[in-house]
Enzyme design. Structure first.
Site, short mmCIF file in Angstrom:
data_model
loop_
_atom_site.label_atom_id
_atom_site.label_comp_id
_atom_site.label_asym_id
_atom_site.label_seq_id
_atom_site.Cartn_x
_atom_site.Cartn_y
_atom_site.Cartn_z
N LYS A 22 2.22 7.92 -10.22
CA LYS A 22 2.78 6.99 -11.10
C LYS A 22 3.58 5.86 -10.30
CE LYS A 22 6.32 6.98 -13.40
NZ LYS A 22 7.78 7.04 -14.06
N ASN A 23 4.48 6.33 -9.52
CA ASN A 23 5.48 5.45 -8.86
C ASN A 23 4.70 4.36 -7.90
OD1 ASN A 23 7.64 6.25 -10.17
ND2 ASN A 23 8.28 7.54 -8.81
N ARG A 102 11.32 -0.04 -17.47
CA ARG A 102 12.12 -0.70 -16.18
C ARG A 102 11.35 -1.48 -15.21
NH1 ARG A 102 17.74 -0.71 -16.79
NH2 ARG A 102 17.87 -1.36 -14.69
N CYS A 126 19.62 2.42 -19.08
CA CYS A 126 18.79 3.35 -18.54
C CYS A 126 19.60 4.91 -18.80
CB CYS A 126 18.49 3.41 -17.16
SG CYS A 126 17.32 4.57 -16.91
N ARG A 131 20.71 0.73 -12.94
CA ARG A 131 19.78 0.11 -12.12
C ARG A 131 19.81 -1.34 -11.91
NH1 ARG A 131 14.44 4.19 -12.22
NH2 ARG A 131 15.36 5.45 -13.85
N VAL A 172 19.59 0.79 -0.68
CA VAL A 172 18.10 0.90 -0.64
C VAL A 172 17.67 0.92 -2.01
CG1 VAL A 172 16.35 2.44 -0.06
CG2 VAL A 172 18.00 2.23 1.71
N SER A 173 16.69 -0.02 -2.45
CA SER A 173 16.12 -0.15 -3.73
C SER A 173 14.74 -0.22 -3.55
CB SER A 173 16.76 -1.23 -4.29
OG SER A 173 15.95 -1.51 -5.39
N ASP A 316 14.14 12.33 -7.77
CA ASP A 316 13.01 12.91 -8.93
C ASP A 316 12.93 14.35 -8.82
OD1 ASP A 316 13.25 10.35 -9.85
OD2 ASP A 316 11.33 9.72 -8.99
N ARG A 408 5.28 10.24 -19.95
CA ARG A 408 5.41 9.08 -19.31
C ARG A 408 4.85 9.34 -17.64
NH1 ARG A 408 10.66 7.91 -18.53
NH2 ARG A 408 10.14 6.18 -16.98
#
Length: 429
Positions: A22-23, A102, A126, A131, A172-173, A316, A408
């Protein structure tokens, strides 16, 4: 509202197909805004977030189609989707759409890069913590965009196009790295992203962009360099397998005992998590079809973990690992460094008999001889599946409510577990 009922105490044996990530799928879908040609994505999971993003992209003018089901095709395998933004008809992403997911905020990068303007709602709160979008805004400014905040919207303008620049992320993002990499692909000159996210999903997006004609080096390291090009073309790309789904099912097998092959899984995408699982007593081996997870019923060893950006232990998988540690021998310490509110599953695990104490950003878990089924409520995506894992090992019946969170990010979870012997079913309201 649907719920999931589990009767625990059954080992898992069989095979589970791992879905596309998904990501990875979400930013890949957003990348379709960068070209007027067709982007075809294979191995896209059938998830609520994917459907929601499809709605958002079609609002911008993206044509979307899905290949029909082939004879003999398993519904648990990924789908192939075609996206074409021949003409971007609207550069506004409204609050009522962005607030539901998001990641949809990431459209700001491709829109301003290709169209010279974007008006995208701030995503709002969230459940697992703030975030902030400051990294996105400062990064786009470094590429020459004029940014205003107007009535809850980020208004980005670059009428003469973006230009290359140097962007140093204070932290880090993953989302900001995705967004700035897409924006820089169409900027004039070279862009350098420093302290960039190194996640496999970032590498997957970079590989796709390169296939579309982008010039990108360093994806998977802390510094990514992008040489902008005038236009990008269409491409065909397969989404990488979901490492979080892989880790989740691996922990479920470690929790219940059993022998399961995770078909299509890639161990190189989550080495830190697999190393931790081996320390708990699970056996993990590579096979021609994926990863084999095995635990013969011996006790679970306690292990301390700290969540970190990739390649460290992923946030996660923190909730799922905590569920596993509730049955471990002795005490384990789980420290969360990424999100400040990601221990909301603790109270629900306690309803099943878990003994967990919170000390700041650390949860101290005392393993118990047995968990007992009870009604529990999901609070977010990863917390939801941690309750499922606990329920698989608990004595008696566990009912997990608010499972729309699960939909989701986990494709047909109850079917996949049911194929391996789990007594699990969805109850429709």
């Amino acid at each position: 509202m649907d719920s999931i009922k589990i009767v625990g105490g059954t080992q898992l044996n069989g095979a589970i197909p791992i879905s596309g990530a998904k990501n990875a799928a979400l930013p890949l879908m957003i990348a379709s805004l960068l070209t007027d040609e067709t982007l075809t994505l294979e191995n896209v999971p059938r998830l609520r977030d994917v459907a929601q993003l499809t709605h958002i992209l079609t609002n911008h003018g993206v044509d979307y189609s899905v290949d029909g089901k082939r004879l003999g095709q398993d519904q648990l395998t990924g789908q192939t989707v075609h996206l074409r933004a021949r003409e971007v008809v609207d550069t506004t992403a409204p609050y009522e759409l962005v607030s539901k997911m998001r990641a949809s905020f990431w459209v700001v990068g491709p829109l301003v890069a290709r169209m010279g303007r974007a008006r995208v709602s701030l995503p709002g709160g969230c459940a697992i913590g703030t975030r902030p979008v400051d990294f996105f805004i400062e990064g786009l400014k470094a590429l020459g965009a004029d940014i205003d905040i107007d009535s809850g919207y980020v208004v980005a303008q670059a009428p003469n196009g973006l230009r290359g620049g140097r962007v140093t992320f204070p932290k880090v993002s993953v989302g900001a790295t995705h967004t700035l990499m897409m924006a820089a692909a169409l900027a004039r000159g070279e862009t350098e992203l420093v302290n960039a996210a190194r996640e496999p999903e970032v590498v997957d997006l970079a590989d796709c962009l390169v296939g579309m004609g982008a010039r990108i080096e360093g994806a998977g390291t802390g510094t990514i360099r992008i040489q902008g090009v005038e236009r990008l073309s269409g491409h065909r790309h397969s989404v990488i397998p979901d490492r979080i789904e892989t880790g989740t099912y691996a922990m479920a097998v470690a929790m219940t005992g059993g022998d399961v092959v995770l078909e299509g899984a890639r161990g190189d995408l989550l080495e830190a998590a697999l190393d931790v699982l081996r320390q708990t007593g699970a056996e993990i081996t590579e096979t021609n079809s994926g990863l084999r997870i095995y635990r013969n019923g011996n006790g679970i060893a306690s292990v301390d973990v700290t969540t970190e950006p990739y390649p460290g232990f992923p946030t996660d998988l923190q909730a799922q690992f905590m569920a596993l540690m509730t049955r471990a021998h002795g005490h384990s310490r789980i420290t969360e460094t990424i999100f400040e509110n990601r221990f909301m599953h603790v109270q629900e695990l306690a309803r099943l008999g878990a003994r967990i104490r919170i000390d700041g950003h650390t949860a101290i878990v005392e393993g118990v001889p047995a968990l007992r089924g009870a009604p529990v409520m999901a609070t977010d995506l990863r917390a939801s599946v941690s309750l499922v894992i606990a329920g698989l090992a608990a004595e008696g019946e566990t009912t997990v409510s608010r499972v729309y969170h699960l939909d989701r990010g986990f494709e047909r979870l109850e079917e996949k577990l049911g194929r391996c012997g789990a007594q699990i079913e969805r109850i429709s309201a």
